[in-house]
Design an enzyme around this catalytic site. Sequence first.
Site, mmCIF file in Angstrom:
data_model
loop_
_atom_site.group_PDB
_atom_site.id
_atom_site.type_symbol
_atom_site.label_atom_id
_atom_site.label_comp_id
_atom_site.label_asym_id
_atom_site.label_seq_id
_atom_site.Cartn_x
_atom_site.Cartn_y
_atom_site.Cartn_z
ATOM 1 N N GLU A 177 10.407 8.452 8.631
ATOM 2 C CA GLU A 177 9.862 7.089 8.674
ATOM 3 C C GLU A 177 10.814 6.145 9.401
ATOM 4 O O GLU A 177 11.227 5.100 8.889
ATOM 5 C CB GLU A 177 9.538 6.598 7.265
ATOM 6 C CG GLU A 177 8.438 7.421 6.621
ATOM 7 C CD GLU A 177 7.901 6.848 5.308
ATOM 8 O OE1 GLU A 177 8.438 5.821 4.830
ATOM 9 O OE2 GLU A 177 6.932 7.421 4.774
ATOM 10 N N GLU A 311 3.995 14.050 4.693
ATOM 11 C CA GLU A 311 3.778 13.267 3.472
ATOM 12 C C GLU A 311 2.304 12.880 3.410
ATOM 13 O O GLU A 311 1.803 12.208 4.312
ATOM 14 C CB GLU A 311 4.657 12.009 3.419
ATOM 15 C CG GLU A 311 6.132 12.293 3.208
ATOM 16 C CD GLU A 311 6.976 11.039 2.978
ATOM 17 O OE1 GLU A 311 6.436 10.047 2.406
ATOM 18 O OE2 GLU A 311 8.153 11.059 3.359
#
Length: 511
Positions: A177, A311
């Site tokens: 991220e 994810e």
Amino acid sequence: MPQDQSTAIIDLDVPGPRISRHVYGHFAEHLGRCIYDGFYVGEDADVPHVRGIRTDVVEALRALQIPNLRWPGGCFADDYHWRDGIGPRDQRPRMVNSHWGDVVEDNSFGTHEFMDLCELLGADAYISGNVGSGSVAEMSEWIEYLTRADDSPMAALRRENGRDEPWKVPFFGIGNEAWGCGGNLRVEQFASLARQYSTYVRNHGENTTYRIAAGASDADLHWTEVLMRSFDALDDPADADKPGDPFQAISLHYYTMTGPWQDKGSATEFSEDEWYLALQRAAFMERLLTRHGQVMDRYDPHRRIGLVVDEWGTWWNVEPGTNPGFLYQQNTLRDALVASVHFDAFHRHADRVVMTNIAQTVNVLQAMLLTDPETGALVRTPSYHVFAMNTPHHDADSLAVHLQGVPTRTTDGAELPLVSASASVSGDRAHVSLTNLDAEAERTIVLDLRGREVTGHEGRVLTAPELATHNSPDAPDAVAPVALESVRPHERGLEVTLPAHSYATVSLTLA
């Protein structure tokens, strides 16, 4: 065709792209009770364990044929410095886990403990490297420490810490991220860093590492496009069978919730409208895979670069009375059907989706397993059972499923088909997954099976009396698979009646 009947046409003799077993991957972060009290209880614990790793957790996950495990994060990964997690445990430095509960992390579970866990599980290691606060040298030394066999400095350090032989590390993440907790970078910045860091995650000896650059959130197609532009030419037919360089895949993160970020919705108290809203948002994964895949195809027509959804899953408000930074939530039948819808989408995109990792394996978000801190009991969640029922899809060839006569419901401004399906074939066995998303009505599906003779069949079904039914230490099998008795011969193959709000599999024996 009767109103309560649909048809699924499946050509059993026309196999498509292979469904990698790694689509059924998992994720373990230093977050709440995922590592500590989940996987790891320490060597002095009363709970049965092997070198501090819970035996019942290992046994439950081995039953799922867990293919890989991602660690140490997540957001935690870009604060993690691997040297803090090696050597004698009582001498390891502590750190603050600022992302998840602002608790002090003692690093008692580190590289050796994780690799020990992977060996006990029979799972491949997916290491997530620190780009946000780490260095190129730090990442380079970690892969050397893990995988080099000779007397190099890092191999010698590993031996000092008790491990002679190197490990295999098939997967390595370049950051996490990077658009958010992994550095708040613009993609133009990160694309250069991804090339640089990946270059130093070297292949040592016989270990070949598949490098995965931190990719987009949700529908951020610009992030994907800039990463794809960062590759050297991918359109040369002469290189069609070669992996990308310097990294081989990019990731995608997407979570299912019914409310805004500040109030994501309850895991167990929801209306029928929220049931459909959750499933509609789960079905949005299909659109994301299509759109990101189209961007990737523009630069990579031979599909040398993989897409890794490392994810995904439901993200609800934490259970009342628990630490809000620990992300502990209950897991209901709704979560199980969210998982089945995702897997159908992953199967349909098997030519691009090479791996996925549900968030997270134990005690966090859409967990497979919940451990009770009071009794030590282990609970298998409804989501666990979807993974278990789908093991025949591992490394099988996908089969196209053409659905006809499927009812829809308008939800969140879009039409939600109330039946989801996918299928695969391996040798003389085929496996069909069917989900009835209708909260109230059963649905009959005619399996129009073509191309090969079916000589036997067996069905399993996962459902419950209520939409929010979940498992607990007092009712561990409130949601558990049972034999599906409503599979009948039909002139075109088989006929299956699915209960309302259910997930089912039909395994076929082929001539």
